[in-house]
Design a protein around this motif. Sequence first.
Motif, PDB file in Angstrom:
ATOM      1  N   VAL A   1     -36.944  20.562 -27.642  1.00 23.41           N
ATOM      2  CA  VAL A   1     -37.598  19.087 -27.684  1.00 23.41           C
ATOM      3  C   VAL A   1     -38.921  19.028 -28.204  1.00 23.41           C
ATOM      4  O   VAL A   1     -39.169  17.982 -29.218  1.00 23.41           O
ATOM      5  CB  VAL A   1     -37.310  18.555 -26.341  1.00 23.41           C
ATOM      6  CG1 VAL A   1     -37.603  17.009 -26.354  1.00 23.41           C
ATOM      7  CG2 VAL A   1     -35.984  18.622 -26.005  1.00 23.41           C
ATOM      8  N   PRO A   2     -39.787  19.464 -27.943  1.00 29.18           N
ATOM      9  CA  PRO A   2     -41.262  19.338 -28.109  1.00 29.18           C
ATOM     10  C   PRO A   2     -41.358  19.627 -29.877  1.00 29.18           C
ATOM     11  O   PRO A   2     -42.207  18.964 -30.438  1.00 29.18           O
ATOM     12  CB  PRO A   2     -42.185  20.216 -27.366  1.00 29.18           C
ATOM     13  CG  PRO A   2     -41.447  20.603 -26.061  1.00 29.18           C
ATOM     14  CD  PRO A   2     -39.813  20.535 -26.470  1.00 29.18           C
TER      15      PRO A   2
ATOM     16  N   THR B   1     -36.938  18.082 -21.574  1.00 31.69           N
ATOM     17  CA  THR B   1     -36.730  16.574 -21.328  1.00 31.69           C
ATOM     18  C   THR B   1     -36.945  16.009 -19.922  1.00 31.69           C
ATOM     19  O   THR B   1     -37.784  14.907 -19.764  1.00 31.69           O
ATOM     20  CB  THR B   1     -35.202  16.149 -21.864  1.00 31.69           C
ATOM     21  OG1 THR B   1     -35.222  16.691 -23.327  1.00 31.69           O
ATOM     22  CG2 THR B   1     -35.231  14.497 -22.175  1.00 31.69           C
ATOM     23  N   GLY B   2     -36.437  16.564 -19.245  1.00 33.10           N
ATOM     24  CA  GLY B   2     -36.410  16.294 -17.813  1.00 33.10           C
ATOM     25  C   GLY B   2     -37.774  16.162 -17.128  1.00 33.10           C
ATOM     26  O   GLY B   2     -38.222  15.004 -16.830  1.00 33.10           O
TER      27      GLY B   2
ATOM     28  N   LYS C   1     -30.497  10.708 -22.844  1.00 34.02           N
ATOM     29  CA  LYS C   1     -29.829  10.045 -21.711  1.00 34.02           C
ATOM     30  C   LYS C   1     -30.269  10.536 -20.599  1.00 34.02           C
ATOM     31  O   LYS C   1     -30.511  11.644 -20.284  1.00 34.02           O
ATOM     32  CB  LYS C   1     -28.253  10.310 -21.861  1.00 34.02           C
ATOM     33  CG  LYS C   1     -27.498   9.816 -22.932  1.00 34.02           C
ATOM     34  CD  LYS C   1     -26.057  10.254 -22.913  1.00 34.02           C
ATOM     35  CE  LYS C   1     -25.471  10.707 -24.244  1.00 34.02           C
ATOM     36  NZ  LYS C   1     -24.488  11.584 -24.423  1.00 34.02           N
ATOM     37  N   PHE C   2     -30.782   9.712 -19.767  1.00 31.66           N
ATOM     38  CA  PHE C   2     -31.130   9.812 -18.443  1.00 31.66           C
ATOM     39  C   PHE C   2     -31.189   8.806 -17.530  1.00 31.66           C
ATOM     40  O   PHE C   2     -31.214   7.531 -17.903  1.00 31.66           O
ATOM     41  CB  PHE C   2     -32.858  10.616 -18.395  1.00 31.66           C
ATOM     42  CG  PHE C   2     -33.631   9.543 -19.094  1.00 31.66           C
ATOM     43  CD1 PHE C   2     -34.226   8.543 -18.367  1.00 31.66           C
ATOM     44  CD2 PHE C   2     -34.172   9.684 -20.326  1.00 31.66           C
ATOM     45  CE1 PHE C   2     -35.520   7.810 -18.988  1.00 31.66           C
ATOM     46  CE2 PHE C   2     -35.014   9.009 -20.900  1.00 31.66           C
ATOM     47  CZ  PHE C   2     -35.669   8.034 -20.261  1.00 31.66           C
TER      48      PHE C   2
ATOM     49  N   LEU D   1     -43.714   9.357 -28.059  1.00 34.75           N
ATOM     50  CA  LEU D   1     -42.765  10.193 -26.954  1.00 34.75           C
ATOM     51  C   LEU D   1     -41.717   9.329 -26.353  1.00 34.75           C
ATOM     52  O   LEU D   1     -40.659   9.950 -26.169  1.00 34.75           O
ATOM     53  CB  LEU D   1     -43.771  11.085 -26.040  1.00 34.75           C
ATOM     54  CG  LEU D   1     -43.022  12.406 -25.400  1.00 34.75           C
ATOM     55  CD1 LEU D   1     -42.742  13.053 -26.515  1.00 34.75           C
ATOM     56  CD2 LEU D   1     -44.277  12.949 -24.614  1.00 34.75           C
ATOM     57  N   SER D   2     -42.250   8.355 -25.680  1.00 35.58           N
ATOM     58  CA  SER D   2     -41.456   7.581 -24.919  1.00 35.58           C
ATOM     59  C   SER D   2     -40.342   6.827 -25.742  1.00 35.58           C
ATOM     60  O   SER D   2     -39.302   6.683 -25.304  1.00 35.58           O
ATOM     61  CB  SER D   2     -42.040   6.394 -24.116  1.00 35.58           C
ATOM     62  OG  SER D   2     -43.543   6.653 -23.951  1.00 35.58           O
TER      63      SER D   2
END
Lengths: 745, 366
Positions: A649-650, A208-209, A567-568, A558-559
């Motif tokens: 995640v992917p 994710t990062g 959360k980021f 994706l966005s």
Amino acid sequence: MFTKKRILQFCAAALIFLLADFWMYSTLSSNFRSYEDQRNFNEIELFAQTVPDERTEQSFATWMPTVKDIIPGSRALYLTFDEVSFDFKPESGSETNLSLFNAFRNTPNFQKAMESVYYLEPMRLASTYKADYSLDPDTNSFDEISSQVYFVPVVDETGYQVSGAVMILVPTSTATGFNNLLRTLFIVAAVFFLGIMLVLMFTRDPMTGFMVLALFGIVLVFIAYPLLEAVRLSFMKNGTFSLQTWKESLSPTYLIALWGSLRLGVLTATISTLVGYMFAFLIERTSFRQKKLMTTLATMPVISPPFSLSLSIILLFGNNGLISKQLLNLNTSIYGLGGLTIVQVIGMFPIAFMTISGVLRQIDSTVEDASLDLSATRWQTFKSITLPLSAPGILSAWLLVFTNSLADFANPLLLSGDYRVLSTEAYMLVTGRSNLGAGSALSFILLMPTLTAFLIQRNWVSKKSFVTVTGKPSTNLTELTNKPVRTVLEVGAWVFIGFIASLYLTIVAGCFVVNWGIDYSFTLANWGEALARGWTSIRDTVTLAAIATPIAGLLAMLSAMLIVRKKFPGKRLLEMLIMTPYAIPGTLIGISYVLAFNKQPLLLVGTGAIIVINYIIRELPVGLENGITALHQIDPAIEESAADLGADVPTVFRTIVLPLIRPAFLSSMSYTFVRSMTAVSAIIFLISARWNHLTVLIFNFSENLRFGLASVLSTILIVIVLSVWGLMQVVVRDDKLTQKTISAR
Amino acid sequence: MEKKSVSVTLEHVTKKFKDVKGKADVIAVNDSHFVIEPGELVTLLGPSGCGKTTTLRMIAGFELPTEGKIYIGNEEVTMLPPNKRDTATMFQSYGLFPHMTVFDNVAYGLRLRKVAQEEITKRVNETLDLVGLASYGDRAPSKLSGGQQQRVALARSLIVTPSVLLLDEPLSNLDALLREQMRVEIRKIQKELGITAVYVTHDRVEAMSLSDRVVVMKDGYVRQIGSPSEIYEDPNSRFVAGFVGKAAFFPVKVMKHDKKTWVCQLGEKEVLVERAATDVEVGSEAVLMARPESLRVVESGTGKIEGKVRMNVYLGHSLEAFINTSFGEVLVQIDDPHAKKVFKEGEDVSIDFTADRVRLLNRNDA
């Protein structure tokens, strides 16, 4: 997560990397510099040996400028050695050198150099000097540039005695170009490394990062940077800060254009809203029969290619138009405010129609029933209940059309005549006078009203809505119109639709006519010529749009997933930046792209890539909104289950999210494709000899009065766009099943 | 599905959220500290907002603790993402993949683990058989009833043989009858597989009937941990007593304490109590907790508390008498009412109890 130990570790690692990075940079850079110096020295010594045999002032004067062939941008000055005064005297050559020589000849550095030259030793001065190259203009530069100063001896016939010296100035800028590139590379490397390390050390879910980081990278480079570049350039004149550009842009000449834009916007928005309301009311609030058909027809102009409406208006009402000239023999001109308003209303009323129907559909019929029940007449009910309830929709529609009208570029380009609007004015400045700074300043002026309207619509009007979803859709609709009123509405709508249809038919007719306005005999020649001249454009346009489409779709989804589910820090900022291109006129985006990507390190102007990137960036906002809406309807537990079962995640995105939001994914892809095929405003700045765009070609043909060719290409474009759009409708309809099951849970 | 059972340890786990405005901290879980033994089914019980679901989500890895550590077996998993933890969660809304068939739903976890196709087919069919859905593999989840969907979710969780099974109010969407059936089924399968399980619910009957132990939570605090009978019979606080079952509370003053018996002042009368929470002190105010089935209705003047019958509710196997007293309304449950004397509504009565059937609780402890 942010333990002291980790932060210390991070700082240590970052420090080590940055030191290594900097060390490598400075080593490379100084190596390059010394290599460059050495090379220049060699070249200059070689130059000194090309001294002409015939030592007249004339031959020296022709000899001096040849130094530029050896080192680009350098200047040379010949000094003779005067044996009487035991000194060097300037004889012929560059004025730049002369002024520098005169200014510094008595300094110890220069004295030392001349002494060295006397002993036949060439020398480079240790320090650099600022030289004013404008004294001796050539193609390179006019500013003050710091330069290296070389002195080389010229030997007399004997070969032992000094007869003169050549003073050579070499601007350091050639070296700085490479140096800048090197520096950018190392800064990028540092940013990359720090970003990756930050993610690896401080996040639990590096995938994710990295995705967030990548997204930020894209958005900063392709949205924030070009816009900032455009702002910066509008404040620059000849490399220094200046308000000159803005003063010019705010002069009466351009304020007239601003006024023109605003007037057109108000007129178009008002009429479009009225027409849109009529259509929306007819479809949502009466028992009108052909609702589906009418909705489809009334939304068609939204995907219609630019220029097509203007083109057919010109064909019908232009100076040689079928109706204006052949049938009525009028002498009024369609060019200007009137014509523009007509085409903009036709092109933009669907926006008003869709916005208002959205609101009307939500008004529960029971409130109207209640009013009628309290013995209000139908007109009173409409006036006091329905109309006020739909007011936010009306305002919203007005503002949206206003924004669109101001940003519209294609129609004014063909139809404005003497009437001036800002969007085309900016274009003229850029293409006609290659004044990019002023062009961007004008686009920013255009941005003010656009952005204001956009923000009012988004943050205020859309929240003002009185409509609440009751969850109990009322099945029966209360008819607020009596038969005559409804008939009037129906006839009005059909006439309007008929007019639009006839405009499109005109274009089709235009394909088969020898010379519109003069010779109406049937021909197929237009097709041959249009295809011959336009084939590469058609191919390029389709190719580029086809490349951009899946990328934009995936990126948008994706966005959306990252923004809705993760959360980021900086999430709001990211969302805002992605949405930015939606609110700003295409002209501004086009100009800022030209400004930002016509130089190192991102030299993209002239490539197909810049067009693809531009497509993606411009259509990302709509895709993102689609994706966000779709994701909000999906139970997060579905994705959590997948993660819980071991999907990273992917994998979650690929196997769960993407299939579930397939309708949103497909429709944003088709939207991207259609919009990319029909783009003009930004693209017109970005096309090149290699990559042309179909719409621009249509514009060129129309401008050169080759209406037959323009009609053929327009028809082809309409067919491509319509078939992709229709295909998408079919595919998405099949998908309704999945959509339902998701929201049911 | 042979696998060694593991324990789950929460070590001083605290979770803080930002409130809606993003300013103040809201403490969802406050210093939770307990161990779930291998193969045990532990229920997290509490009213909504007590932090039980947050605790579960932290064990699953969907939330990160603000402080503290979480262990599964001997491995610390505090920072591991959900997909790297050997847990499987059953969600309240099941979270079935609507775009896949039942078979594909159950097979999902195995496919991610790159299990061979024949093996997948075999195991999915076995698992579907286990939950009684053998012939439903080709259906779409939306074509199943709530109970069936729930079993698919269970099968999907079980097939990856997780070390820990996490259940987040899995039965709340089912009707009462189905809920009872599934409760039994889940417990049966869990015991058969010997899997460690954490079960979140706000339904005390569910908690009592399923669990080896119950963790009662309130406002982010763990209030009591114990077997169902411990928390029912020997609650350590008024809150736990009230939450896990019906109870009457009478204010008393603790007078004396010898080896076994506490002497208390209840109104005018002196009563003896044999059970008390650890924090009860001589000389302080306390509450006497009594379950409805521990109380008896007797002739006026012969019991410990005087009152009047307000209403009798007949339930078949028992009768509930609502009695107005000076301490408020008290519920007394009379089992097998036909064998006993029932006082009529409006009659003056007295309430009696024995010293070993009531319990003293600290008064300050709500």
